[in-house]
Write an enzyme that holds these catalytic residues in place. Structure first.
Site, PDB file in Angstrom:
ATOM      1  CG  LEU A  38      -2.090   1.070   1.362  1.00 22.42           C
ATOM      2  CD1 LEU A  38      -2.860   1.281   0.351  1.00 22.42           C
ATOM      3  CD2 LEU A  38      -2.918   1.185   2.404  1.00 22.42           C
TER       4      LEU A  38
ATOM      5  CG  HIS B 275     -15.229   0.754  -2.128  1.00 21.35           C
ATOM      6  ND1 HIS B 275     -14.057   0.881  -0.713  1.00 21.35           N
ATOM      7  CD2 HIS B 275     -14.112  -0.616  -2.036  1.00 21.35           C
ATOM      8  CE1 HIS B 275     -13.135   0.553  -0.499  1.00 21.35           C
ATOM      9  NE2 HIS B 275     -12.947  -0.683  -1.614  1.00 21.35           N
TER      10      HIS B 275
HETATM   11  C1  BG6 Z   1     -10.048  -2.774  -2.463  1.00 14.47           C
HETATM   12  C2  BG6 Z   1     -10.303  -4.280  -2.673  1.00 14.47           C
HETATM   13  O1  BG6 Z   1     -10.848  -1.970  -1.601  1.00 14.47           O
HETATM   14  O2  BG6 Z   1     -10.668  -2.138  -3.800  1.00 14.47           O
HETATM   15  C3  BG6 Z   1      -9.742  -4.558  -3.801  1.00 14.47           C
HETATM   16  O3  BG6 Z   1      -9.414  -4.708  -0.986  1.00 14.47           O
HETATM   17  C4  BG6 Z   1     -10.572  -4.291  -4.877  1.00 14.47           C
HETATM   18  O4  BG6 Z   1      -9.941  -6.133  -2.835  1.00 14.47           O
HETATM   19  C5  BG6 Z   1     -10.114  -2.770  -4.628  1.00 14.47           C
HETATM   20  O5  BG6 Z   1      -9.844  -4.579  -5.854  1.00 14.47           O
HETATM   21  C6  BG6 Z   1     -10.971  -1.620  -5.516  1.00 14.47           C
HETATM   22  O6  BG6 Z   1     -10.286  -0.701  -5.691  1.00 14.47           O
HETATM   23  P1  BG6 Z   1     -10.575   0.390  -7.286  1.00 14.47           P
HETATM   24  O7  BG6 Z   1      -9.851   1.197  -7.065  1.00 14.47           O
HETATM   25  O8  BG6 Z   1      -9.196  -0.640  -8.120  1.00 14.47           O
HETATM   26  O9  BG6 Z   1     -12.134   0.143  -7.927  1.00 14.47           O
END
Ligand code: BG6
Length: 519
Positions: free
Chosen positions: A35, A266
């Site tokens: 990260l 999300h």
């Molecule tokens: C993260 C998840 O929060 O969001 C992942 O842990 C996922 O598994 C990712 O792939 C998706 O994020 P983005 O920004 O690529 O849509």
């Protein structure tokens, strides 16, 4: 097939609020981790490049591996080189200057003595720059270490009380708990040392430009809001589809599954943005109060009819972009008998005046056919067709799509007369594309805005504890029901990698006479 007609936009002017934060240092726990490398360092560098960081900004990286400041700085330069985009000149001097703001301290997070060393290092860094900087403690570590690190920070008196200047904030990554009970417990434990004002729980979706734009779209235009309710909207769909598999995160993901990984945070945040009432002001508490009102209005899933409301699946092997990919159970680090879901689709209702009776369909999964995050607002059919013999059902209903990613933009599908001597109709699209209008090849990464807000003492785009608990409150009963199904050895549906998930997901929406759609 809908034709895309580019929409011309005349910009009447821009209104921007910019502010540079007070001197601030960032202490990153998990400084050698993925990260930090992929998100935090590049985001800080872009802020630095755009002169949005205060002078004397610094980073103190903490991780287990012994390393000197110099080798940490070389690592930072490598991270920036790896992130570098072709056709853009590297500013070697600026990158070098940025890397010089980095310091490193190794240590075991469980050892209280390490925190005394951190305290001394921070003092030295601050003395060198003659600054009394605010400090962000960024916990880029596995979530089971969060409580221990915060306790140790507090014991070493590294965390100031919330009204103290300079202040200290703690940034926490998801997952925050693994169900409602554990999230409440974790919250109680960390509130012994921190006030809510000091805790910045990141949901990176909230920092995405296209996600921030949902509120701008809804509440800085007059023409959509009168239609934004059960009288005109038939249903709403939210899709977050990935082609990627579990990658190198098997250890975490096999325990979490898609409901914890994507829905609790999300997906429910996207739902809240699209369905919430307007706050009086774009101010952190009023805004988050409205989101909480929405989340608490979600009707609990009827567990006795679970399969009508929530379905799941796990990816089997298949083809992605013309290449053969492994099944989830064959991925390195995954239990070969794993019953973890990598796909889920949920139907839910919101029990309030605006949304009574309007279904919301949410789906997310890994190893699906396309990479697309999109919100579709499906309007109702016209009430009567004057174009006899065409019935009202034969006239395609309007829909509005928020393309969160990729090909970021918004489009509105409507019916138009197809040119010619006959009376023909065609579905066409008004399309707004970020790239066409703002000319930006790639939008700023969500972490840039979120880190900057944290430095500016602005929690508006961070999750508050009540939001987290209401989200867990909705998700936890489904998780428990699926766990019971696993224990009673009910087989978990397997879908082919590269498909749109299990057949059950299609049935979930088709049972209501609707289809999944993307623009
Ligand atoms: C993260 C998840 O929060 O969001 C992942 O842990 C996922 O598994 C990712 O792939 C998706 O994020 P983005 O920004 O690529 O849509």
């Amino acid at each position: 097939m809908t034709k895309k007609i580019p929409l011309k936009i005349i910009t009447h002017g821009e209104f921007c609020l910019t502010q540079t934060p007070d001197p601030c240092g960032v202490v990153i726990f998990g400084a050698s981790g993925d990260l930090t490398h992929r998100k935090i360092i590049p985001a800080l560098y872009h802020l630095y490049q755009n002169k949005l960081l205060a002078a004397d900004f610094f980073v103190l990286g903490i991780a287990r591996t012994p390393k000197s400041d110099e080798s940490f700085r070389s690592e930072i330069l490598k991270v920036l080189a790896d992130k570098h985009k072709p056709n853009i000149d590297i500013d070697v001097k600026l990158q070098k200057e940025f890397s010089q703001c980095h310091y490193y301290q190794s240590g075991d997070y469980a050892d209280p003595l390490v925190y005394q060393t951190i305290k001394n290092r921070l003092q030295q860094i601050k003395n060198n720059s003659n600054q009394s900087a605010n400090i962000i403690f960024y916990l880029a570590t596995p979530s089971d270490l969060v409580c221990e690190i915060i306790q140790n920070l507090a014991m070493a008196q590294l965390i100031q009380s919330s009204d103290h200047t300079p202040w200290s904030h703690v940034v926490i990554e998801k997952p925050f708990g693994h169900d409602l009970e554990s999230a409440s417990k974790l919250n109680k434990a960390i509130h012994q040392h921190l006030s809510e004002k000091q805790i910045y729980k990141i949901d990176h979706y909230l920092g995405k430009e296209t996600v921030q734009n949902i509120l701008m779209f809804r509440f800085s235009n007059t023409i959509f809001e009168p239609l934004w309710n059960r009288q005109y909207i038939d249903h709403i769909q939210i899709t977050a589809a990935e082609t990627l598999g579990v990658e190198h995160r098997a250890g975490y993901y096999d325990k979490a599954g898609v409901l914890r990984d994507m829905f609790q945070n999300h997906m429910l945040q996207l739902l809240a943005l699209v369905a919430m009432e307007p706050p009086c002001r774009f101010e952190s508490d009023q805004y988050r109060d409205e989101k909480v009102k929405l989340l608490r209005a979600i009707r609990p899933t009827p567990l006795d009819r679970l399969s009508e409301f929530a379905v799941r699946g796990q990816y089997g092997e298949g083809m992605i972009d013309g290449k053969k990919v492994l099944s989830f159970q064959d991925e390195s680090g995954v239990d070969p008998h794993s019953q973890t879901e990598t796909f889920a689709a949920i139907k839910l209702f919101i029990d309030n005046w605006r949304w009574e009776g309007v279904p919301f369909y949410l789906r997310s999964g890994k190893r699906l056919q396309n990479f697309a995050t999109e919100i579709v607002i499906q309007f109702k059919n016209v009430p009567h067709s004057m174009f006899y013999p065409m019935s009202k059902e034969q006239i395609a209903a309007n829909f509005l799509s928020f393309r969160i990613q990729p090909d970021e933009g918004i489009s509105l599908a409507f019916e138009a007369k197809h040119p010619g001597p006959k009376t023909c109709m065609a579905s066409v699209n008004l399309n707004f594309s970020y790239q066409d209008i703002f000319g930006t090849k790639s939008l700023p990464d969500a972490y840039e805005r979120l880190l900057l807000d944290c430095m500016l003492n602005e929690p508006i785009l961070f999750s508050r504890q009540d939001m987290i608990e209401f989200s867990w409150g909705f998700i936890t009963p489904i998780l428990k029901a699926w766990k019971d199904e696993n224990e009673s050895l009910l087989p978990l549906p397997i879908y082919e990698a590269g498909s749109w998930g299990p057949e059950l997901a299609k049935e979930l929406i088709q049972q209501d006479g609707r289809e999944w759609k993307l623009s």
